[in-house]
Design a protein around this motif. Structure first.
Motif, PDB file in Angstrom:
ATOM      1  N   ILE A  15     -71.306  14.156  17.004  1.00  0.00           N
ATOM      2  CA  ILE A  15     -71.887  14.720  18.233  1.00  0.00           C
ATOM      3  C   ILE A  15     -70.835  15.597  18.916  1.00  0.00           C
ATOM      4  N   GLY A  40     -63.956   7.450  17.302  1.00  0.00           N
ATOM      5  CA  GLY A  40     -64.477   6.405  16.412  1.00  0.00           C
ATOM      6  C   GLY A  40     -65.352   5.411  17.135  1.00  0.00           C
ATOM      7  N   THR A  49     -67.976   6.581  19.543  1.00  0.00           N
ATOM      8  CA  THR A  49     -69.098   7.224  20.234  1.00  0.00           C
ATOM      9  C   THR A  49     -70.419   6.622  19.743  1.00  0.00           C
ATOM     10  N   GLY A  55     -61.951  17.217  20.431  1.00  0.00           N
ATOM     11  CA  GLY A  55     -63.171  17.440  19.649  1.00  0.00           C
ATOM     12  C   GLY A  55     -63.640  18.879  19.628  1.00  0.00           C
ATOM     13  N   ARG A  56     -63.772  19.488  20.809  1.00  0.00           N
ATOM     14  CA  ARG A  56     -64.368  20.833  20.845  1.00  0.00           C
ATOM     15  C   ARG A  56     -63.426  21.922  20.346  1.00  0.00           C
ATOM     16  N   GLU A 102     -67.480  21.948  28.697  1.00  0.00           N
ATOM     17  CA  GLU A 102     -66.665  20.731  28.781  1.00  0.00           C
ATOM     18  C   GLU A 102     -65.228  21.037  29.204  1.00  0.00           C
TER      19      GLU A 102
HETATM   20  O1  PA5 Z   1     -64.881  17.879  22.877  1.00  0.00           O
HETATM   21  C1  PA5 Z   1     -64.919  16.668  22.887  1.00  0.00           C
HETATM   22  O2  PA5 Z   1     -63.889  15.991  22.898  1.00  0.00           O
HETATM   23  C2  PA5 Z   1     -66.225  15.919  22.835  1.00  0.00           C
HETATM   24  O3  PA5 Z   1     -67.312  16.770  22.873  1.00  0.00           O
HETATM   25  C3  PA5 Z   1     -66.309  15.082  21.580  1.00  0.00           C
HETATM   26  O4  PA5 Z   1     -66.220  15.925  20.470  1.00  0.00           O
HETATM   27  C4  PA5 Z   1     -67.608  14.295  21.492  1.00  0.00           C
HETATM   28  O5  PA5 Z   1     -67.757  13.539  22.653  1.00  0.00           O
HETATM   29  C5  PA5 Z   1     -67.596  13.373  20.285  1.00  0.00           C
HETATM   30  O6  PA5 Z   1     -66.522  12.522  20.353  1.00  0.00           O
HETATM   31  P1  PA5 Z   1     -66.003  11.721  19.091  1.00  0.00           P
HETATM   32  O7  PA5 Z   1     -65.587  12.685  18.055  1.00  0.00           O
HETATM   33  O8  PA5 Z   1     -64.884  10.899  19.603  1.00  0.00           O
HETATM   34  O9  PA5 Z   1     -67.167  10.870  18.602  1.00  0.00           O
END
Ligand code: PA5
Length: 434
Positions: A81, A144, A146, A204-205, A289
């Motif tokens: 996600i 790990g 989410t 993540g992004r 974000e």
């Molecule tokens: O940019 C970010 O950090 C978030 O959008 C994460 O990618 C997202 O919440 C998923 O998190 P994770 O990779 O820990 O499951």
């Protein structure tokens, strides 16, 4: 040499004449904070060197793993996600044949996505499809923990083990997660899954150029070396040029910021090629974000034209004047489809004969730009010569770099996301999580 261009010509009229001069030192500060890694969130700047840092043996491992999965999978399900799926989906959908699944002899596998919502019908439908197909799963989560992808993975793991048996299922599941911590790391170790690491200092992004993006993209059959090479070229140019006049990422971040200060609180990123839909989704997450904090930040949104000219077009032209537009323009497309001559001309289209659809699309772009400018919508234009791995790589690094400078101009930390926790804690409380 980079191939991406930025035009800010139609922004100048919307900002105060002395605004550039007043804010220039802030831009300079933001750029140097980023480059010297002295700004807020500087423990999350691993992405800044990624294009240079990816070792050759990692490329080899990713390509080898992708080939292996492809050899026994018609479908590869990518579970993740936010930043753990959007970058891969953006690149794959931009490059992939839009009707790939319907092509009779198209090369397998097809990459699908799960765990980015909790749509029960969506996941049940996916399971129905997987019943009749050979498949593998790439599960991606940096933390790990989410919930959404964890739920989808639990269901897919059970399905995969029932379908193939525990041992075979272990060969079909790849985990991409933190090197040391998190439930997924623990599970992957217990189950002996092949694992790729998300570097500690990459959020993540900003992770599309790590295995998070690169493995799914390689699985879909695209050239990850070229993607990274595009990013590398962009990086070089942005590092070597440190002034507003010669650095397009600084220009983009700066003019967005000046427009924001002039009351333009919404950015509409627009593409005229529908396969860029998910690239815009990726941009929305990156900027939303990163910059939406402390009661500040431009609201990032997007549209595909002409499609959305027939839904949002009226608002853009004549609604509240709080938005600006950034057009992602593609100079050349791969196909040529000419408008045929028709002797009866009942539809009145003979005046377009022998023009390609793309020529008309570019004219729609120009006409729309002029209309929106006259309707007081400032306009920036980012153009690439074509959609390819290299140009997407350039754009990825360009947006990541601009986004960080935008955050520093706003004096916020562009690399954390504390606000995302609010819904989670409510959900956990309501679900009775201990
Ligand atoms: O940019 C970010 O950090 C978030 O959008 C994460 O990618 C997202 O919440 C998923 O998190 P994770 O990779 O820990 O499951």
């Amino acid at each position: 040499m980079i191939t991406t261009n930025l035009s800010t010509q139609y922004v100048q009229a919307f900002i105060a004449p002395n605004a550039v001069q007043i804010e220039l030192s802030n831009l300079d500060k933001a750029y140097h904070e980023l480059i010297s890694k002295t700004g807020k969130g500087n423990d999350f700047l691993g992405w800044l060197n990624l294009p240079e840092d990816i070792p050759l043996n990692l490329f080899a491992d990713l390509n080898h793993t992708a080939k292996q999965l492809a050899s026994f999978s018609e479908i590869i399900v990518v579970v993740g996600i936010g930043g753990s799926y959007l970058g891969a989906r953006a690149v794959i959908e931009a490059l992939q044949h839009p009707f790939k699944l319907l092509l009779p002899d198209e090369k397998k596998p097809f990459v699908l996505f799960a765990g980015n919502s909790m749509g029960e019908d969506y996941h049940k439908a996916l399971i129905d499809v997987l019943n009749g197909k050979d498949y593998s799963v790439i599960v991606i989560s940096k933390s790990g923990t989410t919930t959404e992808p964890a739920i989808a993975f639990r269901i897919l793991k059970e399905h995969c083990e029932k379908k193939y048996g525990k041992k075979d299922a272990q060969q079909r599941i790849i985990a991409i997660t933190d090197e040391k911590k998190g439930a997924l790391n623990k599970l992957a170790t217990e189950e002996n899954y092949k694992t790729f690491i998300i570097p500690d200092d990459v959020g993540g992004r900003y992770s599309v150029l790590t295995p998070v993006g690169l493995l799914p993209i390689a699985c879909a059959g695209f050239n990850i070396e070229k993607l990274v090479s595009g990013a590398k070229k962009m990086r070089k140019v942005l590092f070597q040029n440190s002034t507003l006049s010669n650095n397009i990422a600084m220009q983009y971040a700066f003019y967005r910021y000046l427009l924001y200060k002039a009351g333009k609180k919404i950015e509409l990123v627009v593409a005229y090629e529908p396969q860029l839909f998910f690239f815009i989704e990726w941009y929305k997450q990156l900027f939303g974000e990163s910059d939406g904090k402390d009661g500040k930040g431009i609201f990032p949104t997007g549209a595909i034209f002409s499609t959305d000219l027939h839904s949002l077009g009226q608002y853009i032209q004549e609604g509240e004047r709080h938005l600006f537009e950034t057009v992602l323009s593609v100079e050349k497309v791969a196909s040529h489809l000419y408008i045929p001559f028709d002797s009866n001309d009942l539809d009145g289209l003979n005046y377009l004969k022998q023009k390609t659809i793309h020529e008309i699309n570019l004219t729609a772009e120009e006409g729309t730009r002029l209309a929106h400018i006259s309707g007081d919508v400032p306009n920036m234009r980012i153009s690439i010569p074509e959609i390819s791995e290299e140009t997407l790589g350039e754009l990825i690094f360009f947006f990541e770099f601009s986004c960080s400078i935008s955050g520093y101009l706003l004096r916020i930390n562009p690399f954390d996301q504390p606000g995302v926790e609010a819904y989670k804690s409510n959900m956990f409380r309501l679900l009775g999580k201990k």
